[in-house]
Design a protein around this motif. Structure first.
Motif: not given
Length: 245
Positions: A1-4, A35-37, A43-45, A87-93
């Motif tokens: 998710m690219g964060t700490v 979920f990582s794009t 799996q999301v990609s 498809l990019d569900p990162t706003g909720i993941v």
């Protein structure tokens, strides 16, 4: 998710909480893998490339997409899982993953949990007798300063999520145009019981702009918001004051 991510866990039987902590960390790593794009093999990609169907993915994928569909409905399309047609569900993941990990710790007996994922926080229980969790809200116009402090006094669960352009640049997309949202806002902070929704609502309200975003947040039960404009104007929902302290 690219964060700490940072954990503050209080109470409970130490061995059980340690096991739950390991499981919570594994859940967060698993969420990134699924979920990582940015991962071609996630799996999301693969789902976005029509290489697999939702039913062939992990059960979490259908769960998150179902929640995202509900967020899109409630926000009248201002929250979306599509980015430039993909498809990019990162706003909720992230909000969903942080909330789920925090609840895993609480289910193991922890009496107080504060889990911070990139500045968005899920709070459960308390850090001690008579002491509430408190979360500082960054001031987008004054680096290092605070615009407010949210207190979870009296709440068994509370989440604080912020969306804006001050730290990550213009990353919020206007779903109507597919381009970066152009609004009068620098940040929107949402206070709600669950981080899954607080994260979504902050993103949607930011894309709407201060006037429409404030009106919409006011309409959501159990949700409060703090909006800061580029003109250094602070706007907030009517019930936000009850959570400040």
């Amino acid at each position: 998710m690219g964060t700490v991510f940072s954990f503050d866990v209080r109470g409970g039987e130490p061995a059980a909480v340690r096991t739950a902590l390991d499981e919570a960390v594994a859940q967060l790593r698993r969420a990134d893998e699924v979920f990582s794009t940015y991962r071609e093999d996630s799996q999301v990609s693969r789902l976005a490339r029509d290489e697999v169907a939702v039913g062939e993915c992990a059960p979490e994928v259908a769960e998150v997409l179902g929640l995202a569909a509900e967020a899109e409905r409630v926000s009248e399309g201002w929250f979306s899982t599509r980015y430039r047609g993909r498809l990019d569900p990162t706003g909720i993941v992230k909000g969903w993953a942080v909330e789920r990990a925090a609840r895993r710790l609480a289910s193991a007996g922890a009496t107080g949990v504060s889990l911070n994922g990139g500045g968005d926080v899920q709070l459960l229980g308390t850090p001690g007798s008579g002491r509430p969790w408190r979360v500082g809200v960054s001031d987008p116009l004054r680096p290092g300063g605070l615009a407010a402090v949210v207190s979870a006094a009296g709440a068994a669960e509370l989440a604080v999520a912020t969306s804006g352009s001050a730290e990550r640049g213009a990353h919020v997309v206007d779903p109507r145009t597919g381009r970066s949202a152009v609004t009068d806002l620098l940040s929107v902070t949402v206070v709600a019981p669950r981080l899954t929704w607080a994260d979504c609502w902050a993103t949607a309200a930011f894309a709407m702009g201060s006037r429409e975003g404030l009106r919409w947040l006011e309409s959501l039960p159990g949700v409060e918001g703090l909006l800061i404009t580029a003109g250094d104007e602070v706007r907030c929902t009517g019930g936000l004051a009850a959570w400040l302290g």
